[in-house]
Design a protein around this motif. Structure first.
Motif, PDB file in Angstrom:
ATOM      1  N   ILE A   1       0.805  -1.217   0.000  1.00  0.00           N
ATOM      2  CA  ILE A   1       0.000   0.000   0.000  1.00  0.00           C
ATOM      3  C   ILE A   1       0.838   1.266   0.000  1.00  0.00           C
ATOM      4  O   ILE A   1       0.319   2.334  -0.299  1.00  0.00           O
ATOM      5  CB  ILE A   1      -0.968   0.036   1.205  1.00  0.00           C
ATOM      6  N   LEU A   2       2.124   1.162   0.334  1.00  0.00           N
ATOM      7  CA  LEU A   2       2.920   2.378   0.376  1.00  0.00           C
ATOM      8  C   LEU A   2       3.249   2.853  -1.028  1.00  0.00           C
ATOM      9  O   LEU A   2       3.564   2.055  -1.902  1.00  0.00           O
ATOM     10  CB  LEU A   2       4.218   2.134   1.146  1.00  0.00           C
TER      11      LEU A   2
ATOM     12  N   LEU B   1      -4.096   6.197  16.395  1.00  0.00           N
ATOM     13  CA  LEU B   1      -3.698   4.804  16.245  1.00  0.00           C
ATOM     14  C   LEU B   1      -4.763   3.993  15.506  1.00  0.00           C
ATOM     15  O   LEU B   1      -4.418   3.192  14.615  1.00  0.00           O
ATOM     16  CB  LEU B   1      -3.392   4.197  17.624  1.00  0.00           C
ATOM     17  N   PRO B   2      -6.065   4.169  15.791  1.00  0.00           N
ATOM     18  CA  PRO B   2      -7.072   3.457  14.995  1.00  0.00           C
ATOM     19  C   PRO B   2      -7.010   3.803  13.508  1.00  0.00           C
ATOM     20  O   PRO B   2      -7.211   2.924  12.661  1.00  0.00           O
ATOM     21  CB  PRO B   2      -8.400   3.904  15.617  1.00  0.00           C
ATOM     22  N   LEU B   3      -6.720   5.082  13.182  1.00  0.00           N
ATOM     23  CA  LEU B   3      -6.622   5.451  11.771  1.00  0.00           C
ATOM     24  C   LEU B   3      -5.432   4.754  11.118  1.00  0.00           C
ATOM     25  O   LEU B   3      -5.531   4.279   9.972  1.00  0.00           O
ATOM     26  CB  LEU B   3      -6.478   6.964  11.632  1.00  0.00           C
ATOM     27  N   LEU B   4      -4.297   4.679  11.813  1.00  0.00           N
ATOM     28  CA  LEU B   4      -3.132   3.975  11.271  1.00  0.00           C
ATOM     29  C   LEU B   4      -3.461   2.511  11.005  1.00  0.00           C
ATOM     30  O   LEU B   4      -3.149   1.978   9.928  1.00  0.00           O
ATOM     31  CB  LEU B   4      -1.960   4.081  12.256  1.00  0.00           C
ATOM     32  N   LYS B   5      -4.091   1.854  11.955  1.00  0.00           N
ATOM     33  CA  LYS B   5      -4.431   0.435  11.769  1.00  0.00           C
ATOM     34  C   LYS B   5      -5.446   0.259  10.645  1.00  0.00           C
ATOM     35  O   LYS B   5      -5.391  -0.724   9.894  1.00  0.00           O
ATOM     36  CB  LYS B   5      -4.956  -0.147  13.085  1.00  0.00           C
ATOM     37  N   GLU B   6      -6.344   1.209  10.511  1.00  0.00           N
ATOM     38  CA  GLU B   6      -7.307   1.168   9.416  1.00  0.00           C
ATOM     39  C   GLU B   6      -6.599   1.264   8.070  1.00  0.00           C
ATOM     40  O   GLU B   6      -6.925   0.555   7.114  1.00  0.00           O
ATOM     41  CB  GLU B   6      -8.310   2.302   9.565  1.00  0.00           C
ATOM     42  N   LEU B   7      -5.622   2.156   7.982  1.00  0.00           N
ATOM     43  CA  LEU B   7      -4.838   2.294   6.755  1.00  0.00           C
ATOM     44  C   LEU B   7      -4.144   0.987   6.407  1.00  0.00           C
ATOM     45  O   LEU B   7      -4.181   0.535   5.252  1.00  0.00           O
ATOM     46  CB  LEU B   7      -3.796   3.403   6.935  1.00  0.00           C
ATOM     47  N   LEU B   8      -3.517   0.362   7.393  1.00  0.00           N
ATOM     48  CA  LEU B   8      -2.780  -0.870   7.137  1.00  0.00           C
ATOM     49  C   LEU B   8      -3.707  -2.011   6.748  1.00  0.00           C
ATOM     50  O   LEU B   8      -3.372  -2.844   5.906  1.00  0.00           O
ATOM     51  CB  LEU B   8      -1.970  -1.258   8.380  1.00  0.00           C
ATOM     52  N   MET B   9      -4.885  -2.040   7.355  1.00  0.00           N
ATOM     53  CA  MET B   9      -5.836  -3.104   7.050  1.00  0.00           C
ATOM     54  C   MET B   9      -6.539  -2.892   5.724  1.00  0.00           C
ATOM     55  O   MET B   9      -7.027  -3.840   5.101  1.00  0.00           O
ATOM     56  CB  MET B   9      -6.883  -3.224   8.170  1.00  0.00           C
TER      57      MET B   9
ATOM     58  N   ILE C   1       4.820   7.295   6.968  1.00  0.00           N
ATOM     59  CA  ILE C   1       4.376   8.602   7.443  1.00  0.00           C
ATOM     60  C   ILE C   1       3.685   9.367   6.323  1.00  0.00           C
ATOM     61  O   ILE C   1       2.631   9.998   6.521  1.00  0.00           O
ATOM     62  CB  ILE C   1       5.570   9.409   7.984  1.00  0.00           C
ATOM     63  N   ASP C   2       4.253   9.328   5.117  1.00  0.00           N
ATOM     64  CA  ASP C   2       3.646  10.016   3.974  1.00  0.00           C
ATOM     65  C   ASP C   2       2.265   9.448   3.675  1.00  0.00           C
ATOM     66  O   ASP C   2       1.311  10.194   3.415  1.00  0.00           O
ATOM     67  CB  ASP C   2       4.536   9.881   2.737  1.00  0.00           C
ATOM     68  N   SER C   3       2.154   8.125   3.688  1.00  0.00           N
ATOM     69  CA  SER C   3       0.872   7.484   3.410  1.00  0.00           C
ATOM     70  C   SER C   3      -0.155   7.836   4.482  1.00  0.00           C
ATOM     71  O   SER C   3      -1.334   8.085   4.188  1.00  0.00           O
ATOM     72  CB  SER C   3       1.052   5.961   3.363  1.00  0.00           C
ATOM     73  N   LEU C   4       0.275   7.847   5.731  1.00  0.00           N
ATOM     74  CA  LEU C   4      -0.636   8.158   6.832  1.00  0.00           C
ATOM     75  C   LEU C   4      -1.149   9.590   6.716  1.00  0.00           C
ATOM     76  O   LEU C   4      -2.341   9.857   6.951  1.00  0.00           O
ATOM     77  CB  LEU C   4       0.096   7.955   8.164  1.00  0.00           C
ATOM     78  N   ASP C   5      -0.288  10.514   6.332  1.00  0.00           N
ATOM     79  CA  ASP C   5      -0.697  11.905   6.138  1.00  0.00           C
ATOM     80  C   ASP C   5      -1.742  12.008   5.028  1.00  0.00           C
ATOM     81  O   ASP C   5      -2.781  12.665   5.187  1.00  0.00           O
ATOM     82  CB  ASP C   5       0.528  12.743   5.804  1.00  0.00           C
ATOM     83  N   GLN C   6      -1.485  11.363   3.895  1.00  0.00           N
ATOM     84  CA  GLN C   6      -2.423  11.394   2.775  1.00  0.00           C
ATOM     85  C   GLN C   6      -3.757  10.757   3.158  1.00  0.00           C
ATOM     86  O   GLN C   6      -4.836  11.263   2.814  1.00  0.00           O
ATOM     87  CB  GLN C   6      -1.819  10.669   1.570  1.00  0.00           C
TER      88      GLN C   6
ATOM     89  N   THR D   1      -6.835   5.202  -0.341  1.00  0.00           N
ATOM     90  CA  THR D   1      -7.221   6.279  -1.239  1.00  0.00           C
ATOM     91  C   THR D   1      -6.019   6.783  -2.006  1.00  0.00           C
ATOM     92  O   THR D   1      -4.962   7.000  -1.427  1.00  0.00           O
ATOM     93  CB  THR D   1      -7.806   7.444  -0.424  1.00  0.00           C
ATOM     94  N   PRO D   2      -6.112   6.963  -3.334  1.00  0.00           N
ATOM     95  CA  PRO D   2      -4.975   7.494  -4.087  1.00  0.00           C
ATOM     96  C   PRO D   2      -4.566   8.854  -3.551  1.00  0.00           C
ATOM     97  O   PRO D   2      -5.389   9.600  -3.033  1.00  0.00           O
ATOM     98  CB  PRO D   2      -5.522   7.615  -5.523  1.00  0.00           C
TER      99      PRO D   2
END
Length: 239
Positions: free
Chosen positions: A9-10, A216-224, A200-205, A231-232
Motif C-alpha cells: 500500500i505504500l 492509532l485506529p486510523l493507522l491500523k485502518e490504513l494498514l488493514m 508517514i507520507d501514506s498516513l498523512d495522505q 485512497t490514491p
C-alpha cells in the motif's frame, strides 16, 4: 497485518541521498555522494540498514544503472562486455545472492572498471551486500575484488535517531504525530527508514483524504485497508 501488506500500500518514492537519515553513517554517505569515475565502493550492512536506498539514490543521481540479484545475469554481462556502451555508474545490490552466472558477470565488470579507471571511459562501481567482503558467499576472485577500493559498513539507526527522523518527516508535512502512534510504528515496523518514511507520507495522505486526525485506529485502518482500500494520493474519498 503483514509487512507485505504494508509494502503493497505504500506509494513508490524515489530515494535520494538527502532523504537518508545518517545517524552514525555520515562518512559512508559522503563516500557515496563523492564517488567519482574510476573509483569503487562496497557498502555492507544488515537488512533495513539502507544499502538499497543509497545504491538506488546514487544510480539515479549519476544517471547510472541499478541491478540486484533479481536482475537477469545477461543484463549485467552486457554492461561488463559492451565497451561501446558508455557507463557513468553501475550499482549492484545484494551481491551475496547473485547466482553463478551473475557472479561471473560482476567479475567481468570489475575487470572492465579496472581497465578503464584511468581513461576517458572510466566509470564508478558501487556494490553492496549484507556482510564484509571476505566473508561473502561468493567465488574467491570476486570476494577480493569487492575490497579493491573503498569499503564502508552501514550501521543501523538507533531508536533515538529513528524517533527524531519520523518526527522531522511528520513536521515537514505539517503532520502532528501522537506519541502512541509513533511508539506503535517503532515497535511493530522494521528498521528500514525508507519504509518508515513512506508510511508517514501514506498516513498523512490517508488522514487528509478521510478528513480525520492521525490516531492509532486510523493507522491500523490504513494498514488493514490494503491496495483496494487505500485512497490514491491527493484525491479525497467520498464520505
Amino acid at each position: 497485518m503483514t509487512q507485505q501488506l504494508l509494502l503493497d500500500i505504500l506509494p513508490g518514492t524515489l530515494p535520494t541521498l538527502d532523504g537518508f537519515i545518517a545517524g552514525a553513517n555520515q562518512a559512508a554517505i559522503d563516500a557515496v555522494r563523492d564517488l567519482k569515475p574510476g573509483r569503487a565502493l562496497y557498502l555492507w550492512g544488515g537488512p533495513g540498514s539502507g544499502r538499497s536506498h543509497l545504491l538506488r539514490a546514487q544510480a539515479h543521481a549519476q544517471s547510472g544503472h541499478y541491478l540486484d540479484a533479481r536482475t537477469p545475469a545477461h543484463w549485467l554481462q552486457a554492461l561488463a562486455t559492451d565497451e561501446d556502451r558508455p557507463l557513468t555508474l553501475v550499482a549492484v545490490d545484494d551481491v551475496g545472492d547473485l547466482n553463478a552466472a551473475a557472479q561471473a558477470a560482476l567479475f567481468a565488470l570489475f575487470n572492465r572498471w579496472r581497465a578503464a579507471a584511468s581513461t576517458k571511459d572510466a566509470f564508478a562501481l558501487l556494490t553492496a551486500g549484507d556482510r564484509a567482503p571476505l566473508t561473502m558467499p561468493l567465488r574467491e576472485d570476486l570476494r577480493t575484488r569487492l575490497g579493491w577500493d573503498l569499503v564502508y559498513r552501514i550501521e543501523q539507526l538507533s531508536d533515538e535517531d529513528r524517533t527524531q527522523a519520523l518526527r522531522d518527516r511528520a513536521g515537514q508535512r505539517g503532520l502532528k504525530l501522537p506519541d502512541d502512534v509513533l511508539h506503535w510504528i517503532l515497535i511493530h515496523h522494521d528498521r528500514d527508514m525508507g519504509r518508515l518514511t513512506a508510511l508517514i507520507d501514506s498516513l498523512d495522505q490517508y488522514s487528509l483524504a478521510r478528513h480525520r486526525p492521525v490516531t492509532l485506529p486510523l493507522l491500523k485502518e490504513l494498514l488493514m485497508a490494503g491496495p483496494s482500500g487505500a485512497t490514491p494520493p491527493d484525491r479525497p474519498a467520498a464520505e
